[in-house]
Design a protein around this motif. Structure first.
Motif, PDB file in Angstrom:
ATOM      1  N   TYR A 193       0.916  -1.363  -0.308  1.00  0.00           N
ATOM      2  CA  TYR A 193      -0.029   0.318   0.231  1.00  0.00           C
ATOM      3  C   TYR A 193       0.746   1.841   0.362  1.00  0.00           C
ATOM      4  N   GLN A 194       0.060   1.811  -0.471  1.00  0.00           N
ATOM      5  CA  GLN A 194       0.846   3.402  -0.116  1.00  0.00           C
ATOM      6  C   GLN A 194       0.582   4.497   1.057  1.00  0.00           C
ATOM      7  N   LEU A 195       1.265   5.100   1.756  1.00  0.00           N
ATOM      8  CA  LEU A 195       0.890   5.266   2.490  1.00  0.00           C
ATOM      9  C   LEU A 195      -0.179   6.041   2.417  1.00  0.00           C
ATOM     10  N   GLY A 196      -0.779   7.058   3.176  1.00  0.00           N
ATOM     11  CA  GLY A 196      -2.045   8.519   3.026  1.00  0.00           C
ATOM     12  C   GLY A 196      -1.292   8.695   3.918  1.00  0.00           C
ATOM     13  N   GLY A 197      -1.685   8.715   4.800  1.00  0.00           N
ATOM     14  CA  GLY A 197      -0.445   9.281   6.725  1.00  0.00           C
ATOM     15  C   GLY A 197      -0.237   8.665   7.885  1.00  0.00           C
ATOM     16  N   ILE A 198      -0.052   9.198   7.972  1.00  0.00           N
ATOM     17  CA  ILE A 198       0.431   8.447   9.385  1.00  0.00           C
ATOM     18  C   ILE A 198       0.358   9.894  10.817  1.00  0.00           C
ATOM     19  N   ALA A 199      -0.644   8.939  11.411  1.00  0.00           N
ATOM     20  CA  ALA A 199      -0.751   9.794  13.104  1.00  0.00           C
ATOM     21  C   ALA A 199      -0.511   8.699  14.130  1.00  0.00           C
ATOM     22  N   ILE A 200      -0.227  10.438  15.187  1.00  0.00           N
ATOM     23  CA  ILE A 200       0.190   9.767  16.168  1.00  0.00           C
ATOM     24  C   ILE A 200      -0.694   9.773  17.469  1.00  0.00           C
ATOM     25  N   LYS A 201      -0.636   8.836  18.513  1.00  0.00           N
ATOM     26  CA  LYS A 201      -1.226   8.669  19.745  1.00  0.00           C
ATOM     27  C   LYS A 201      -1.103   8.823  20.954  1.00  0.00           C
ATOM     28  N   GLY A 202      -1.069   9.485  21.591  1.00  0.00           N
ATOM     29  CA  GLY A 202      -0.556   9.182  22.910  1.00  0.00           C
ATOM     30  C   GLY A 202       0.617   9.806  23.342  1.00  0.00           C
ATOM     31  N   LEU A 203       1.209  10.853  22.872  1.00  0.00           N
ATOM     32  CA  LEU A 203       2.410  11.890  23.020  1.00  0.00           C
ATOM     33  C   LEU A 203       2.279  12.551  23.995  1.00  0.00           C
ATOM     34  N   GLN A 204       3.007  12.690  25.388  1.00  0.00           N
ATOM     35  CA  GLN A 204       2.770  13.429  25.734  1.00  0.00           C
ATOM     36  C   GLN A 204       3.963  15.087  26.204  1.00  0.00           C
ATOM     37  N   LYS A 205       5.142  14.046  25.574  1.00  0.00           N
ATOM     38  CA  LYS A 205       6.486  15.051  25.956  1.00  0.00           C
ATOM     39  C   LYS A 205       7.078  15.863  24.325  1.00  0.00           C
ATOM     40  N   TYR A 206       7.197  14.571  22.795  1.00  0.00           N
ATOM     41  CA  TYR A 206       7.111  14.497  21.812  1.00  0.00           C
ATOM     42  C   TYR A 206       6.260  15.043  21.670  1.00  0.00           C
ATOM     43  N   SER A 207       6.814  15.720  20.186  1.00  0.00           N
ATOM     44  CA  SER A 207       6.181  16.401  18.988  1.00  0.00           C
ATOM     45  C   SER A 207       5.752  14.659  17.453  1.00  0.00           C
ATOM     46  N   GLU A 208       4.758  15.005  17.000  1.00  0.00           N
ATOM     47  CA  GLU A 208       4.767  14.267  15.739  1.00  0.00           C
ATOM     48  C   GLU A 208       6.127  13.997  14.870  1.00  0.00           C
ATOM     49  N   GLN A 209       5.972  15.042  15.398  1.00  0.00           N
ATOM     50  CA  GLN A 209       7.174  14.758  13.591  1.00  0.00           C
ATOM     51  C   GLN A 209       8.368  14.110  14.372  1.00  0.00           C
ATOM     52  N   THR A 210       8.605  13.888  15.911  1.00  0.00           N
ATOM     53  CA  THR A 210       9.998  13.535  16.397  1.00  0.00           C
ATOM     54  C   THR A 210       9.400  12.234  16.244  1.00  0.00           C
ATOM     55  N   VAL A 211       8.479  11.618  16.228  1.00  0.00           N
ATOM     56  CA  VAL A 211       8.178  10.340  16.493  1.00  0.00           C
ATOM     57  C   VAL A 211       8.276   9.583  14.987  1.00  0.00           C
ATOM     58  N   ARG A 212       7.874  10.442  13.495  1.00  0.00           N
ATOM     59  CA  ARG A 212       7.381  10.129  12.316  1.00  0.00           C
ATOM     60  C   ARG A 212       9.052  10.200  12.137  1.00  0.00           C
ATOM     61  N   VAL A 213      10.051  10.388  12.389  1.00  0.00           N
ATOM     62  CA  VAL A 213      11.897  10.584  12.191  1.00  0.00           C
ATOM     63  C   VAL A 213      11.648   9.287  12.975  1.00  0.00           C
ATOM     64  N   PHE A 214      11.817   8.816  13.733  1.00  0.00           N
ATOM     65  CA  PHE A 214      12.252   7.577  14.811  1.00  0.00           C
ATOM     66  C   PHE A 214      11.942   6.585  13.837  1.00  0.00           C
ATOM     67  N   PHE A 250      -0.312   5.291  15.291  1.00  0.00           N
ATOM     68  CA  PHE A 250       0.563   4.679  16.052  1.00  0.00           C
ATOM     69  C   PHE A 250       0.507   5.025  17.252  1.00  0.00           C
ATOM     70  N   ASP A 251       0.268   3.946  18.405  1.00  0.00           N
ATOM     71  CA  ASP A 251      -0.610   4.392  20.067  1.00  0.00           C
ATOM     72  C   ASP A 251       0.531   4.103  20.622  1.00  0.00           C
ATOM     73  N   VAL A 252       1.336   5.346  21.093  1.00  0.00           N
ATOM     74  CA  VAL A 252       2.442   5.163  21.854  1.00  0.00           C
ATOM     75  C   VAL A 252       1.854   5.115  23.495  1.00  0.00           C
ATOM     76  N   VAL A 253       2.677   4.336  24.263  1.00  0.00           N
ATOM     77  CA  VAL A 253       3.102   5.411  26.106  1.00  0.00           C
ATOM     78  C   VAL A 253       4.615   5.627  25.888  1.00  0.00           C
ATOM     79  N   GLU A 254       4.765   6.664  26.413  1.00  0.00           N
ATOM     80  CA  GLU A 254       5.905   7.373  26.470  1.00  0.00           C
ATOM     81  C   GLU A 254       6.716   6.581  28.298  1.00  0.00           C
ATOM     82  N   LEU A 255       7.790   6.194  27.833  1.00  0.00           N
ATOM     83  CA  LEU A 255       8.270   6.295  29.611  1.00  0.00           C
ATOM     84  C   LEU A 255       8.635   7.153  30.105  1.00  0.00           C
ATOM     85  N   PRO A 256       8.262   7.264  31.768  1.00  0.00           N
ATOM     86  CA  PRO A 256       9.105   8.218  32.000  1.00  0.00           C
ATOM     87  C   PRO A 256       9.654   8.539  32.583  1.00  0.00           C
TER      88      PRO A 256
END
Length: 829
Positions: free
Chosen positions: A38-59, A107-113
Motif C-alpha cells: 500500500y501507499q501510505l496516505g497518512g501517519i497519525a501519532i496518538k498518546g504523546l506527552q512530551k515528544y511531537s508527532e514529527q519527532t516520532v515519525r523521524v524515529f 501509532f498508539d505509543v506510551v512514553e516512558l517517564p
C-alpha cells in the motif's frame, strides 16, 4: 537472546495485523489485504506527552507516500526503531482507513517517564552521591523495569561484597507533577549488620590440620577473642581468593590434584555464618626425571644451577614455574631470564609434565633458543629539562649491545638514582624486530623538580635569624654565561651547586659547594669542591638584651676537594672516593667545652678515603630493594711521631696547633620488600676515633655525639652527630671516641608521586657512644621505638617528624626519657 527478539517481533506483527483488520471492520472501510503493498496516505501519532508527532515519525523512519506492505518488514522495522530509542514502554499500530491502494495508519505509543530527582536514604550523604553516580541514576534517564531491577541488584551486590549479606534495597517512584511525564525516584538502603564468620570448618583434610588451612586464608578469618588486627567479616571476593590460597598450600607440598569439592555457607541464630569447606587432597607427588631439551647455549649442569630442583624433591608446580620463567621480581634468578640476559629475546622455555609414574612426575624443560638480538635504537622521551647526554651516559643499554633484561633493570635504577625523574614511572618500551633480530628501546621518563630553595626568617634569643639556601641538583655550569639558558637558571647537565647563608647578630655561616659527577663527560669520575666559613660571637645569656661581645669569637674557615670514581670490580655498584680537607679554628678570648685554650689557632689537615657500594633502588627517596654500605678512613699526618716535641710539658695551644688523629667508620643499610608495599630497612653503624701518640691523647675534635636528630646545627668542632630518636644528645661534654648504632624500620608508602613522596614508618633503634676501648660495651645500648613520617617535596627537600620513646636512662638510676618528638629537615636516618 536473538530467539526471544524474533518471538517478540512475531507477536508484534500478528498483533498489528489483528488490530488493523479489527479497526478496518469497525469503521466499515475497505479491508486491507494481508501482505499487499500500500501507499501510505497518512501517519497519525496518538498518546504523546512530551515528544511531537514529527519527532516520532523521524524515529520510525516512515514517510507519507512511500509504499509498504501491511504487515511487512518496513512496518516491523519502524516499531523496532521506536523501541530502540528507549523512550517508549509500548507501541501499537492500527490501520485506520484503506482507500483503494492507499492506507492510513496510526501509532498508539506510551512514553516512558524520566527521572527528575533521585533521593537515596539509609546511608551518608557523601556515600549516596557516589553510589548514584556508580549506578548510573542520572537526571533525565528513562525509567524502565530493567533499570529498576538492574539498580536494585547492583546495590545489593555491592553491599554483599562488603559483608552486608542481608542488605535490603527498596526503589519507589512518584509522579512529579511539576514536569511532564517525570517521576521522582526514592531509593532506600537498609544495610543491616555486617556478617561475621563464626566458624570455618574443613572436612576431607588429612595432610594438613584445619588450623593450618585457616591460616592460609589471609583475608577470611573466623571470630577469635583478642584478635583486633584482622576482622572476621565475610567478603565474597576475598573468600574466593582464599580458597585458591588453600589449594596453593597443597600444591606447594606436592598435592597437585587437590581440589575444593564443596563449600557451603550456613546461618546461625546470632546473625553469624559458618563456612564449611570440603577438600579432596589426592596423593602426594615427587619430582621424577628432569630433562632439558633443545638447549645448546647452556649445558644441562648450568641450567640445573638455576632450576635447583632434584629428582625426589616434593613436587611443587609454583616453584617449577618460578625457577623456569621467573617470579616477576627484578632480580629473579631463573632460566628464561638467563636467556634474556644473553640477548635471546625470542627464547621460549616451557616445563612439561611428560609422565606420571605412581607418585613421581617426570618433567621436560623444553627450550627454543632462537637467535640473539642486538639493540638498534635506544631513545628517551619526556626529558624537557635534562639534556640527553646526562641520561644516555647512565644507560647500560647501548646500540649494538646484545639485548639484556638485566641491563634494562639496571638502567631504570640508574635513572631513578639521578633524582631528576620519578623513579616509579620510568618505563622501557621494548620493540623487537624478528626479521633482523634487533630491538629498539624507548625509555619514557617523567621529570620532577630537583632544585630546592630555603628561605626563612625567625626570631629567637632576642635576635632575628635569616637563612637563604639554594640547591640546584641538575645545574649546567657551562651555560652560566648563556643568557638564553636562564629558565630561570641554566639547568640540564646533572651538576650539583649549593649556596647557603645564615646570619644573626650572634653568628654567621657561609657555604658553597659544587659537584661534577662526570668529569670530562666520558667516565663516571666525580669532582667535588666546597668552601665554608663560620663565625660565632660570645653573648650574655642572662642579659635581657642579649648583648654580643665581638671581641670574643671563634672563626672557622674550611675547604675540601674530592675525587670519586665508579669501579668495575668487584662490580660496578662500587665507588671509591678520596677527599683532602683543611680547617682552621681561630679563637679569640673564646672558650667552648671541647677546646683547652681561649686564644690561638688549630689546624685540621686530613685525608679521607671511602669505599662504598649502593644497589638500592629504584628511587632514592624510598628504596625498595638492594643495599648501601660505606667503609671510610679519615686521617691526619702523624705530626707527633716525627716533630720530637715533649707533649707532657707544652701548652695546649701548641699541642693542638696541628690536630692529629685517625678515624674509621662503617655504615650499612639493607632494603627488603615484604608484602603490600611494606619495605624493611635495617641499618648498622660503627665509628672509631684513634690516636697515634698516647702522650698527646685523643683529639678534642672529630668526636661522636649520639642522640637527637643527628643534624648538629651550629657545631664548630668538627663533631659527627649520630641521630638516635627518643633521646637528646647524651655523649657528654667531651663526646665519644667510639660509637655503634642499630636500626630496624618498617616503611609504607602513602604516595610516591613526583610532586610529593610520602611514607610512614615504625622503628626500633639502639645506639651509644663510649670514651675509649676500655669503656666499650657494644651491648650497652640506649634503646628506643616509635613512629614517624617522611615527606619529600622537590622544592623544599626532605621533611619529617618522629615520635620516639626512649627506654633507658642516660645515667645509672637516672630518669628515662620517655616520649619525645623530633623534626627532620634535609636528611634521612
Amino acid at each position: 537472546m536473538s530467539n526471544i527478539k524474533r518471538f517478540i517481533t512475531f507477536i508484534i506483527i500478528v498483533f498489528v495485523s489483528i488490530q488493523a483488520q479489527a479497526q478496518a471492520q469497525a469503521q466499515d472501510s475497505i479491508p486491507f489485504q494481508k501482505g499487499k503493498a500500500y501507499q501510505l496516505g497518512g501517519i497519525a501519532i496518538k498518546g504523546l506527552q512530551k515528544y511531537s508527532e514529527q519527532t516520532v515519525r523521524v524515529f520510525a523512519g516512515l514517510k507519507t507516500g512511500q509504499t509498504i506492505k501491511i504487515p511487512g518488514d518496513k512496518l516491523t522495522s519502524a516499531i523496532k526503531k521506536l523501541y530502540n530509542t528507549k523512550q517508549f514502554s509500548n507501541v501499537d499500530v492500527y490501520v485506520t482507513k484503506v482507500v483503494e491502494d492507499v492506507a492510513y495508519i496510526e501509532f498508539d505509543v506510551v512514553e516512558l517517564p524520566e527521572i527528575s530527582t533521585v533521593t537515596i536514604t539509609g546511608i551518608k550523604k557523601g556515600k549516596a552521591k557516589e553510589l548514584q553516580k556508580e549506578a548510573g541514576l542520572k537526571k533525565g534517564e528513562m525509567v524502565t523495569d530493567d533499570l529498576l531491577i538492574t539498580t536494585k541488584n547492583y546495590i545489593q551486590n555491592k553491599y554483599a561484597k562488603r559483608g552486608y549479606l542481608k542488605s535490603k534495597v527498596t526503589i519507589n517512584t512518584k509522579k512529579d507533577t511539576s514536569k511532564t511525564n517525570a517521576v521522582k525516584m526514592l531509593v532506600h538502603i537498609d544495610n543491616g549488620e555486617r556478617v561475621k564468620i563464626k566458624k570455618i570448618n574443613f572436612s576431607g583434610n588429612k595432610a594438613f590440620k584445619s588450623k593450618k588451612l585457616r591460616k592460609a586464608m589471609s583475608n577470611t578469618k573466623q571470630k577469635m577473642t583478642g584478635r583486633f588486627w584482622k576482622k572476621s567479616k565475610y567478603l565474597e571476593e576475598d573468600y574466593q581468593a582464599d580458597l585458591e590460597s588453600i589449594i596453593d598450600v597443597y600444591s606447594e607440598k606436592g598435592y597437585r590434584d587437590a581440589r575444593i569439592v564443596d563449600e557451603q555457607l550456613s546461618w546461625n541464630q546470632d546473625n553469624t555464618i559458618n563456612l564449611d569447606i570440603t577438600v579432596s587432597e589426592g596423593k602426594k607427588y615427587y619430582f621424577g626425571d628432569i630433562k632439558f631439551i633443545g638447549n645448546s647455549l647452556f649445558t644441562d649442569a648450568q641450567l640445573q644451577r638455576f632450576l635447583r630442583i632434584e629428582k625426589g624433591d616434593i613436587y611443587n608446580a609454583k616453584v617449577l614455574k618460578e625457577r623456569v620463567n621467573g617470579d616477576n621480581s627484578p632480580d629473579s634468578q631463573d632460566i628464561n631470564t638467563t636467556y634474556l640476559n644473553r640477548g635471546y629475546m625470542a627464547a621460549r622455555v616451557n616445563p612439561v609434565e611428560t609422565r606420571v609414574n605412581k607418585d613421581s612426575i617426570d618433567v621436560e624443560i623444553r627450550i627454543f633458543e632462537g637467535l640473539p638480538f642486538r639493540l638498534k635504537n635506544v631513545s628517551v622521551v619526556g626529558n624537557d629539562k635534562t639534556n640527553d647526554h646526562v641520561i644516555y651516559r647512565e644507560l647500560r643499554t647501548k646500540p649494538g649491545n646484545l639485548f639484556s633484561k638485566e641491563d634494562i633493570i639496571r638502567s631504570i635504577r640508574e635513572l631513578g638514582q639521578l633524582g631528576f625523574f620519578d623513579a616509579q614511572t620510568i618505563t622501557p618500551d621494548v620493540k623487537p624486530n624478528y626479521t633482523d633480530q634487533t630491538a629498539d628501546i624507548e625509555y619514557a621518563v617523567t621529570e620532577k623538580g630537583s632544585s630546592q630553595i630555603e628561605l626563612q626568617g625567625g626570631y629567637g634569643g632576642n635576635a632575628f635569624i635569616g637563612t637563604l639556601g639554594l640547591t640546584f641538583n641538575n645545574f649546567s655550569i657551562r651555560n652560566i654565561f648563556n643568557k638564553k639558558a636562564y629558565k630561570p637558571l641554566p639547568m640540564g647537565d646533572g651538576q650539583a651547586l649549593s649556596l647557603r647563608i645564615q646570619k644573626s647578630k650572634y653568628y654567621s655561616t657561609y657555604s658553597f659547594s659544587f659537584t661534577e659527577p662526570w668529569l670530562g663527560g666520558k667516565r663516571p669520575k666525580s669532582l667535588s669542591f666546597s668552601i665554608y666559613n663560620s663565625k660565632q660571637f660570645a653573648y650574655d645569656r642572662i642579659s635581657t638584651n642579649g648583648g654580643v661581645d665581638r671581641n670574643q669569637q671563634i672563626n672557622i674557615l674550611g675547604a675540601s676537594v674530592g675525587l670519586g670514581q665508579r669501579l668495575q670490580w668487584p662490580d660496578d655498584y662500587f665507588t671509591l672516593s678520596q677527599t683532602v680537607s683543611i680547617q682552621q679554628y681561630k679563637l679569640k678570648n673564646y672558650r667552648i667545652s671541647t677546646f683547652s685554650f681561649d686564644n690561638g689557632t688549630s689546624n685540621n689537615i686530613a685525608y679521607a678515603i671511602n669505599l662504598g657500594r649502593s644497589s638500592a633502588g629504584p628511587g632514592r627517596i624510598f628504596p625498595q630493594r638492594g643495599s648501601e654500605f660505606n667503609v671510610g678512613i679519615k686521617l691526619t699526618p702523624p705530626y707527633s711521631l716525627f716533630n720530637k716535641k715533649d707533649y707532657a710539658n707544652i701548652s695546649d695551644e701548641e699541642k693542638y696547633n696541628f690536630l692529629e688523629y685517625y678515624k674509621a667508620s662503617f655504615k650499612g643499610k639493607w632494603y627488603t620488600p615484604l608484602f603490600s608495599k611494606i619495605v624493611m630497612m635495617t641499618n648498622t653503624e660503627f665509628g672509631f676515633l684513634g690516636k697515634y701518640n698516647n702522650e698527646l691523647g685523643d683529639s678534642p675534635f672529630e668526636r661522636f655525639y649520639v642522640g637527637g636528630d643527628g643534624l648538629g646545627a651550629n657545631q664548630f668542632d668538627g663533631r659527627e652527630t649520630i641521630g638516635l630518636r627518643g633521646y637528646d644528645p647524651f655523649s657528654g661534654n667531651g663526646g665519644g671516641t667510639i660509637y655503634n648504632k642499630f636500626t630496624l624500620e618498617m616503611r609504607y608508602p602513602i604516595t610516591l608521586k613526583p610532586s610529593a613522596s610520602i611514607y610512614v614508618l615504625g622503628f626500633l633503634e639502639g645506639g651509644n657512644s663510649y670514651t675509649g676501648l676500655n669503656n666499650l660495651n657494644p651491648f650497652d645500648l640506649k634503646r628506643s621505638a616509635g613512629l614517624g613520617m617522611r615527606i619529600f617535596m622537590p622544592a623544599f627537600g626532605l621533611l619529617g617528624i618522629d615520635f620516639g620513646h626512649g627506654f633507658d636512662a642516660l645515667t645509672p638510676g637516672g630518669v628515662k626519657p620517655g616520649w619525645g618528638t623530633q623534626f627532620i629537615i634535609g636528611r634521612q636516618f
